[in-house]
Design a protein around this motif. Sequence first.
Motif, PDB file in Angstrom:
ATOM      1  N   GLU C 116       0.831  -1.209   0.000  1.00 30.60           N
ATOM      2  CA  GLU C 116       0.000   0.000   0.000  1.00 30.60           C
ATOM      3  C   GLU C 116       0.865   1.259   0.000  1.00 30.60           C
ATOM      4  OE1 GLU C 116      -3.475   1.689   2.830  1.00 30.60           O
ATOM      5  OE2 GLU C 116      -3.063  -0.470   2.964  1.00 30.60           O
ATOM      6  N   LYS C 117       1.947   1.210   0.769  1.00 34.24           N
ATOM      7  CA  LYS C 117       2.868   2.348   0.802  1.00 34.24           C
ATOM      8  C   LYS C 117       4.301   1.839   0.621  1.00 34.24           C
ATOM      9  CE  LYS C 117       3.118   2.571   5.868  1.00 34.24           C
ATOM     10  NZ  LYS C 117       2.986   1.452   6.517  1.00 34.24           N
ATOM     11  N   ALA C 133       9.264   2.094   4.128  1.00 37.23           N
ATOM     12  CA  ALA C 133      10.407   2.638   3.383  1.00 37.23           C
ATOM     13  C   ALA C 133      10.362   4.162   3.290  1.00 37.23           C
ATOM     14  CB  ALA C 133      10.471   2.010   2.000  1.00 37.23           C
ATOM     15  N   GLY C 134       9.624   4.781   4.211  1.00 40.02           N
ATOM     16  CA  GLY C 134       9.490   6.243   4.183  1.00 40.02           C
ATOM     17  C   GLY C 134      10.824   6.971   4.156  1.00 40.02           C
ATOM     18  N   GLU C 151      19.802   2.420   9.901  1.00 39.21           N
ATOM     19  CA  GLU C 151      18.501   2.203  10.518  1.00 39.21           C
ATOM     20  C   GLU C 151      18.458   0.870  11.271  1.00 39.21           C
ATOM     21  OE1 GLU C 151      15.254   3.713   8.034  1.00 39.21           O
ATOM     22  OE2 GLU C 151      14.291   1.761   8.313  1.00 39.21           O
ATOM     23  N   LEU C 152      19.056  -0.161  10.674  1.00 39.89           N
ATOM     24  CA  LEU C 152      18.998  -1.490  11.289  1.00 39.89           C
ATOM     25  C   LEU C 152      20.229  -1.774  12.142  1.00 39.89           C
ATOM     26  CD1 LEU C 152      17.557  -3.470   8.242  1.00 39.89           C
ATOM     27  CD2 LEU C 152      16.326  -2.721  10.278  1.00 39.89           C
ATOM     28  N   LEU C 197       8.005  -1.498  -3.704  1.00 38.64           N
ATOM     29  CA  LEU C 197       9.062  -2.183  -2.959  1.00 38.64           C
ATOM     30  C   LEU C 197      10.401  -1.523  -3.293  1.00 38.64           C
ATOM     31  CD1 LEU C 197       9.715  -4.576  -1.066  1.00 38.64           C
ATOM     32  CD2 LEU C 197      10.202  -5.921  -3.114  1.00 38.64           C
ATOM     33  N   LYS C 198      10.917  -0.757  -2.375  1.00 36.59           N
ATOM     34  CA  LYS C 198      12.150  -0.004  -2.629  1.00 36.59           C
ATOM     35  C   LYS C 198      13.388  -0.899  -2.534  1.00 36.59           C
ATOM     36  CE  LYS C 198      14.964   3.677  -2.764  1.00 36.59           C
ATOM     37  NZ  LYS C 198      15.158   4.504  -3.972  1.00 36.59           N
TER      38      LYS C 198
END
Lengths: 165, 82, 635
Positions: C116-117, C133-134, C151-152, C197-198
């Motif tokens: 969806e996003k 993935a913002g 981030e991870l 899907l980035k």
Amino acid sequence: MAKVLVIDYEKCTGCRLCELVCSVKHEGVSNPARSRIKIVKWEMEGRYVPMSCQQCESAPCQAVCPVNALSRDETLNRVVVDYDTCIGCRMCVAVCPFGAMSFDVLAKRIIKCDLCDGAPLCADFCEVDAIQYVDASQQSTTKQVTAADKLSEIMQKVAQAISTV
Amino acid sequence: MSEETTSESVAKGRTYGAFRCLNCFERVTVPTRTKTHKCPHCGFEWRISWIAPDFPRIRGPVWDVNRRLAEEATAKEKDGRE
Amino acid sequence: MALNRQIAYIDLTTGDVKMKPIPIEIRKLFLGGRGLDMYLMYNHIEPGIDPLGPDNVVFVSAGILGGTLASASSRTHIGGKSPLTGFIGSANMGGFFAPELRWAGFDHIVIKGRAEKPSYLWINNGEIAIRDAGSIWGQTVHDTQQIIREELGDRDIKVLTIGLAGEKLVRFANVMTGMKDAGGRSGMGALLGSKNLKAIAVRGTMDIKIEHPEEALEYNRKIISQITSAKVSQTQGKLGTPFIWGATNTQGLIRVRNFQLNQLENADEVEPEALEELATGMAGCFGCQVHCRSKYIIPEGPYAGVYDEGPEYTSQGAFAGEPGCRSANTILVGNHLVNIYGLDNLETGSMIAWAMELYEKGILTIKDTDGLELRFGNDEALIEMVHRIAKRQGLGDILAEGPLRAAEKIGKDSIKYLIHVKGMSNLHSDERATPALALGIATGSRGADHLRSRPAIDLYHLPESVLRSIYSQPVPYDGPLSSDYHDYEGKPWQVRWQEMCYEAVDCLGICKYHTVFLGATLPSFEEWSELLYYNTGLELSPLDIWNVADRAYNIERLFNIREGMTREHDWLVDRYFDEPTKLGIPNIQGRTIDRDKFKRMIDEYYQHHGWDENGVPRPETLQKLGIENEPSHML
């Protein structure tokens, strides 16, 4: 004279074959997490630095070990782990200044470079000679020659530049 | 693994110190560090680069020489056909 | 063992994740990588779906030897229905992603639906999460990877990602990893973009058991010496893939000014030796001794000081040969831009060179280009068009649609000047003097392409005995073979053989530069059989591996036929037959492909495959390979 592992990170292409052959040789598996050598990468700058045990003469791991499981093997000029004595407390991992002592979470034990008992595979498989196994006395000689070569090249260029002015 | 593989048999034909002329495909031996070389078989002239001291390769044509030779050759072929 | 890697099915619409083991029977039929992806594609993609709609499926995989002691076992395959051609979409990249995917416990990832996003997948030691993935949507290929690692909190994470081009659904957008590893061709980046899907981030510390470790190490040593003793590998290790230019441009085998000339004369600055002088060193993919990746820092202009890797031979063609430019700096900048935008350099260069020809012929005007003098040799216009394609601005928006759709939009005679097969642009190579290479691009399952079946060693004038020893194994062949690259005879078999060679290594997950592609002494079916046994314990003869490749290639053909492919699609554009070459050595000048002879080549090529005169696999061919009941839905 005993040999040492000499790493020239400028030659490293970052292919990580050393990690692969190390884990296959010691554990029979492909798994860099269980390799004794690791290429630390700055991928976005193209810098790759192989990191492994330096087999320090005055080894912090050896000093910190509460049960004296680490000792110096003078024949091969290396620090060795006696797994029968080791209690797996990971103090050596904590003190190693190079991060070269690691804890294998699958086998639940300390792992470190053992120089493959005198025939290190990482050096053997490194086609670009970023990792070499050479006489301890040669380590600085090689560096001297490389540095001298660069220096004389620069001097020649300067001399040429001056002569054309 | 005692039998020779295809690759091992093909590798026997490998030569050093020479390049294959890209016009006539003859093997041409060339003195080390030479920068341009004329093919003794067809006369085309090549700029040479060195991968290793015993390993020359063609970098490119000597443009004006080879262009002239190519023009002459194609004109001759045209004449032959007419 | 090396084989106990799973397959994961991820539905982005519902968020469902399922994992399954891969049965050994299917392994023996398709091994892994591209082969197993093709099986999955034929089974999971419904006929006639919109490639950019939610019904399309993305397949990401490692080869069965990925991460093992197979030398250069680094390749990742990405499949799906192509947004560019509507046929097989298939891309392949090196780097470090595939081994990491295997250490994380997976060999194949099947991605369905549409998020969806904007989202990305996080695959870590057997677990899969779909994440927001913002923070990375809109970011470059390089920045995305760094942001995810931060981030991870793990700098060893490997990331497969799309750039802006994929997000903007440029139909030839790439999937990328590392600095320059590009899953290029056929628009797999747009497919990821269409699914919102980035990226896919992976990290694994799970064992891949090597079945016979001592022998695997010993055999790896042998393979390494086989590879490093080959002159082609030494050359490539010094000059990178641009080394090919020394042979092709020297003879007159490249496309210049789109297709008007076949040699870039007096362009010494873009020769591989000149590019090498700008390189700061060489880098390698996982486990590879060839180290053909140049590292460089852009010397001049607005991008001066930027670090990147490459440029490959394809970037030389895209940013020098085809647009008729002669600047090394332009090549480096162009290469950097396609890397960060995630664009297929080859398709990008071809589209711009075509537009330049249209501009010079008056089919496109300065109004169409929004004031850009889109002429051959205009470096600034070339670079500007790369930005506009990635951002889909103005004419760039039209070119981003790929050859056939763009030609339809531009209209007039524009289609006459396109150099494509099946709606995919060709490499910057000119095959008019080399029928074998022409046959390869005409019949490639993903469109005009040099990595599907190119018998590149045909250019070497190898003695017939050498050709015979290479091409009569593992399947006996006693038909004609010729050392002369002008010939039409015997070449269809070479194309058929190379097709099997490249399909096989794509199933194994090995780089094509470690095969009989550019060097006659490099590994082939015999060596792969040994590698497979020592590393995985699977006992497949060289002939068995050939049959795996044949099975997979037939599935590709079946997929394409199901999507409407006919014999007419295995054909070249008219310019190959009608416009003679103008430059180069006498051997290359004045050449065209002969229509009748070429038609007979295609007949022969079909016969070698066991296909009928329309290029449809005969029932007995499918039966022999055990794929007569596909799709069989076993996975």
